[in-house]
Scaffold this motif. Structure first.
Motif, short mmCIF file in Angstrom:
data_model
loop_
_atom_site.label_atom_id
_atom_site.label_comp_id
_atom_site.label_asym_id
_atom_site.label_seq_id
_atom_site.Cartn_x
_atom_site.Cartn_y
_atom_site.Cartn_z
N GLY A 26 17.91 51.70 -30.03
CA GLY A 26 17.68 51.82 -31.46
C GLY A 26 19.00 51.86 -32.20
N SER A 27 19.02 52.63 -33.29
CA SER A 27 20.22 52.66 -34.13
C SER A 27 21.42 53.19 -33.35
CB SER A 27 19.96 53.54 -35.36
OG SER A 27 18.89 52.99 -36.10
N ILE B 198 18.35 50.74 -21.83
CA ILE B 198 16.91 50.66 -21.57
C ILE B 198 16.15 50.81 -22.89
CG2 ILE B 198 14.98 51.71 -20.36
CD1 ILE B 198 16.83 52.90 -18.41
N TRP C 116 9.41 45.56 -45.92
CA TRP C 116 9.53 46.73 -45.04
C TRP C 116 8.32 47.68 -45.09
CZ3 TRP C 116 9.54 51.90 -46.16
CH2 TRP C 116 9.81 52.28 -47.48
N GLY D 281 10.50 52.82 -34.79
CA GLY D 281 10.57 51.51 -34.16
C GLY D 281 10.52 51.56 -32.64
N GLY E 98 15.29 49.57 -32.79
CA GLY E 98 14.62 50.84 -33.07
C GLY E 98 14.16 50.94 -34.51
N ALA F 242 14.20 51.20 -44.65
CA ALA F 242 14.24 50.67 -46.02
C ALA F 242 15.65 50.22 -46.43
CB ALA F 242 13.70 51.71 -46.99
N VAL G 38 10.88 48.54 -20.93
CA VAL G 38 11.00 49.55 -19.86
C VAL G 38 10.89 50.94 -20.49
CG1 VAL G 38 12.52 50.54 -18.12
CG2 VAL G 38 12.41 48.06 -18.43
N ARG G 39 9.89 51.68 -20.06
CA ARG G 39 9.67 53.00 -20.64
C ARG G 39 10.18 54.08 -19.68
NH1 ARG G 39 3.75 53.74 -22.47
NH2 ARG G 39 3.43 53.78 -20.23
N ALA H 47 16.93 58.17 -27.76
CA ALA H 47 15.54 57.79 -27.98
C ALA H 47 15.01 58.26 -29.34
CB ALA H 47 14.66 58.30 -26.84
N LEU I 76 11.33 63.61 -24.06
CA LEU I 76 11.78 63.22 -22.72
C LEU I 76 12.38 64.43 -22.00
CD1 LEU I 76 13.35 59.78 -22.21
CD2 LEU I 76 13.79 61.60 -20.61
N HIS J 192 12.86 60.59 -42.48
CA HIS J 192 14.14 61.06 -41.96
C HIS J 192 14.00 62.24 -41.00
CE1 HIS J 192 15.81 59.56 -46.12
NE2 HIS J 192 15.53 58.55 -45.30
N ASP K 280 21.74 60.85 -31.11
CA ASP K 280 20.80 60.21 -32.04
C ASP K 280 20.45 61.20 -33.15
OD1 ASP K 280 18.89 61.94 -31.00
OD2 ASP K 280 18.11 60.47 -29.58
N VAL L 261 19.42 59.10 -43.61
CA VAL L 261 20.26 59.61 -42.52
C VAL L 261 20.89 58.52 -41.65
CG1 VAL L 261 19.15 61.86 -42.35
CG2 VAL L 261 18.12 59.90 -41.17
C1 LIG Z 1 9.90 53.25 -42.42
C2 LIG Z 1 11.28 53.85 -42.33
C3 LIG Z 1 12.14 53.78 -43.43
C4 LIG Z 1 13.42 54.33 -43.34
N1 LIG Z 1 14.31 54.12 -44.36
C5 LIG Z 1 15.60 54.49 -44.20
C6 LIG Z 1 16.59 54.11 -45.15
O1 LIG Z 1 16.34 53.38 -46.10
N2 LIG Z 1 17.85 54.57 -44.96
C7 LIG Z 1 18.19 55.36 -43.91
O2 LIG Z 1 19.34 55.79 -43.84
N3 LIG Z 1 17.28 55.71 -42.98
C8 LIG Z 1 16.01 55.27 -43.08
N4 LIG Z 1 15.10 55.54 -42.10
C9 LIG Z 1 15.53 56.41 -40.98
C10 LIG Z 1 16.36 55.68 -39.92
O3 LIG Z 1 15.92 54.37 -39.71
C11 LIG Z 1 16.26 56.46 -38.61
O4 LIG Z 1 16.60 57.81 -38.85
C12 LIG Z 1 17.21 55.92 -37.54
O5 LIG Z 1 17.01 54.54 -37.34
C13 LIG Z 1 16.99 56.69 -36.24
O6 LIG Z 1 17.93 56.26 -35.30
P1 LIG Z 1 17.87 56.80 -33.81
O7 LIG Z 1 18.94 56.07 -33.07
O8 LIG Z 1 17.89 58.28 -33.83
O9 LIG Z 1 16.42 56.39 -33.26
P2 LIG Z 1 15.68 54.97 -33.24
O10 LIG Z 1 16.39 53.96 -34.07
O11 LIG Z 1 14.25 55.25 -33.56
O12 LIG Z 1 15.83 54.49 -31.73
C14 LIG Z 1 15.16 55.08 -30.65
C15 LIG Z 1 14.87 53.98 -29.63
O13 LIG Z 1 14.49 54.56 -28.39
C16 LIG Z 1 13.39 53.85 -27.85
N5 LIG Z 1 12.64 54.74 -26.98
C17 LIG Z 1 11.98 55.86 -27.34
N6 LIG Z 1 11.40 56.43 -26.27
C18 LIG Z 1 11.71 55.65 -25.20
C19 LIG Z 1 11.40 55.72 -23.82
N7 LIG Z 1 10.67 56.72 -23.30
N8 LIG Z 1 11.87 54.74 -22.99
C20 LIG Z 1 12.64 53.74 -23.48
N9 LIG Z 1 12.97 53.63 -24.78
C21 LIG Z 1 12.52 54.58 -25.65
C22 LIG Z 1 12.60 53.43 -29.09
O14 LIG Z 1 11.70 52.38 -28.81
C23 LIG Z 1 13.71 53.07 -30.06
O15 LIG Z 1 14.09 51.72 -29.98
C24 LIG Z 1 13.83 55.01 -42.15
C25 LIG Z 1 12.96 55.07 -41.04
C26 LIG Z 1 11.71 54.47 -41.11
C27 LIG Z 1 10.82 54.52 -39.89
#
Ligand SMILES: Cc1cc2nc3c(=O)[nH]c(=O)nc-3n(C[C@H](O)[C@H](O)[C@H](O)COP(=O)(O)OP(=O)(O)OC[C@H]3O[C@@H](n4cnc5c(N)ncnc54)[C@H](O)[C@@H]3O)c2cc1C
Length: 511
Positions: A12-13, A33, A50, A80, A85, A91, A217-218, A252, A260, A449, A480, A492
């Protein structure tokens, strides 16, 4: 059996940043993964689409439990499940936060790396800002940060003018220093298309021979040898498989990372027992400290003439304010307004036709409500119990009222008189505190968020230390949204990328 030097869970991000930065070292063999697949839906790239991406097959589509503070409503929480992710669903607003937000992180961890000054190199390194490189902005980073001008909706321009007429400071852009004030949203959009974290960081370097991306892959749980995390048990093509690594980075996200850990036996002993999971380490804070921003959707106005469709992502300008005195330039803010060039309402209200109305959203920047994420079973399929405890504090209810009051004040400002026909929601007769509270409970929606469920800190109860290492264990880092101890003033994503950049910059020192 596969082995790596570093295994990153979640593309993801944060995971995209780590994969790109850590694989710059050709001596490190990196595995990445991801439960989801590469994006194929063309709508993802179209900024206006979006809001419609939620509940599609690449959304984990979580749901909260009914919230006492919001009229017993269940809130959808999209996340995502895809390469990129949540940055494929988000947005696209890019707001770093106020320096005081990060001072709180530095205080919580006792580590200046998490102060604004400490994070500034990471913010700069991550971005290519359309306004060019400067002491605060980066000019050549992977992520496009675009400050729009001529594409702004005329309604949004009028709302910004109404703010200025009210004495709200103009700040140019949200990431240049002061946050209190009004500016167009900086957006992660390039040539009219979304730039996800994967587009920015991962796609350009996928060919590196020392990086292997495994999609579909989960990961079920961690594999431990005493207090050292040595690998993960994952499901590949329907078969359980073990993958091993010297160091594992859990990316994740704020829901799946604590889950997890809990499926692996690291979490509150009582909750693990109730979920049928053997407890390895009684860690009460795993899944705790869950918090999120809410938006009131919304203060909706019927327009006197057709509202042209947004050429960006609908919500084009956030206005950060001191609740007592919205003209005060020094922060941190405590409320936020946002203008949407479309009707925006919660599921409890019937939206007027597209093009016939516009919305001023309002929210609380630093909510004090804290909830909990609970594991309900040993398997990935067990849905988490998500309780953000929305609007459970008087602080949050008072500021939500005040934010709506300010939205209405701006919305009825002279500068919007060319657009405003009448206020539809909450409706001009809705005035008493009880009526406002009833409206807020039915109208608030997540700002998407969620953070805080593996918070970093210097205290023994915190889930990870200031270096993001899981306390009490070796070999596992959480990187994350879950490590954020207290939410930033705004969206965030920028802060999450900066966390990952900062972690990667110090990775050589980690064992
Ligand atoms: C609809 C929406 C609008 C948003 N708008 C904004 C915005 O405009 N501006 C902003 O700053 N933030 C926004 N956010 C928030 C921002 O997108 C998230 O906070 C950020 O992307 C989270 O990053 P992360 O790396 O923590 O997790 P994520 O980007 O969610 O990544 C986690 C990844 O881990 C994978 N994963 C999870 N469990 C497992 C597993 N068991 N095995 C393998 N893979 C796994 C997931 O599939 C995912 O790809 C928004 C979020 C959403 C959903």
């Amino acid at each position: 059996m596969k082995t790596f030097d570093v295994l990153i869970i979640g593309a993801g991000s944060a995971g995209s940043v780590l994969a790109a930065r850590l694989s710059e070292n050709p001596d490190l063999k990196i595995g990445l993964i991801e439960a989801g697949e590469q994006p194929t839906d063309p709508d993802i790239a179209i900024p206006q689409k979006w809001p419609s991406l939620q509940d599609r097959p690449y959304d984990w589509a979580y749901r909260t439990v009914p919230q006492a503070g919001t009229a017993g409503r269940v809130h959808p929480w999209p996340r995502g499940r895809i390469v990129g992710g949540s940055s494929c669903l988000h947005a696209m607003a890019h707001v770093r936060g106020h320096a005081a937000d990060f001072a709180a992180w530095a205080e919580a961890t006792g580590d200046a790396r998490w102060s604004y000054e400490g994070l500034l190199p990471a913010f700069r390194r991550s971005e290519s800002f359309s306004g060019g490189e400067s002491a605060v902005h980066g000019g050549s980073g992977p992520l496009t940060v675009y400050l729009p001008d001529e594409e702004l909706s005329p309604v949004v321009r009028a709302y910004m003018a109404a703010g200025l007429a009210r004495g709200v400071p103009a700040i140019g852009d949200h990431n240049a220093g002061p946050l209190n004030g009004v500016a167009p949203n900086s957006l992660t959009i390039r040539n009219g298309r979304r730039v996800s974290a994967a587009d920015a960081y991962l796609m350009p370097i996928l060919g590196r021979p020392n990086l292997e991306l495994l999609t579909g892959v989960r990961v079920h749980r961690l594999i431990l040898n005493g207090d050292r995390v040595t690998g993960v048990l994952a499901e590949i093509d329907g078969q359980p498989q073990q993958l091993f690594a010297e160091r594992i980075c859990l990316c994740a996200g704020a829901i799946a990372s604590p889950l997890l850990l809990m499926r692996s036996g690291i979490g509150p002993a009582e909750e693990l027992k109730a979920a049928g999971i053997a407890c390895l380490a009684d860690r009460k804070e795993v899944g705790g400290n869950l918090h999120d921003h809410l938006l009131t959707a919304g203060n909706v106005y019927r327009a006197r003439r057709e509202v042209p469709p947004s050429r960006l992502q609908h919500s084009e300008s956030l206005m950060y304010l001191n609740a007592e005195d919205p003209t005060r330039p020094d922060g941190p803010p405590d409320v936020v307004l946002g203008c949407v060039a479309a009707p925006s309402v919660s599921e409890g209200f019937a939206a007027p036709a597209y093009g016939s109305a516009y919305t001023i959203l309002s929210g609380v920047t630093h909510p004090t409500s804290r909830g909990r994420l609970t594991v309900t079973g040993p398997d990935l399929e067990a849905p988490p119990r998500i309780d953000p405890a929305y609007l459970s504090t008087e602080h949050d209810r008072r500021l939500a009222r005040r934010a709506l009051e300010l939205a209405r004040e701006i919305g009825h400002g002279e500068a919007l008189s060319d657009w405003k026909e009448t206020e539809i929601f909450p409706g001009i007769d809705v005035r008493s505190e009880a009526e406002i509270d009833d409206f807020l409970a039915r109208a608030v929606i997540t700002h998407h968020h969620p953070v805080g469920t593996c918070r970093m800190g210097k205290d023994a109860e915190s889930v990870v230390d200031a270096g993001l290492k899981l306390r009490g264990f070796e070999g596992l880092y959480v990187v994350d949204a879950s490590v954020i101890p207290s939410i930033t003033s705004g969206p965030v994503h920028a802060a999450i990328l900066a966390i990952a950049e900062t972690f990667a910059a110090g990775f050589a020192d980690k064992t």
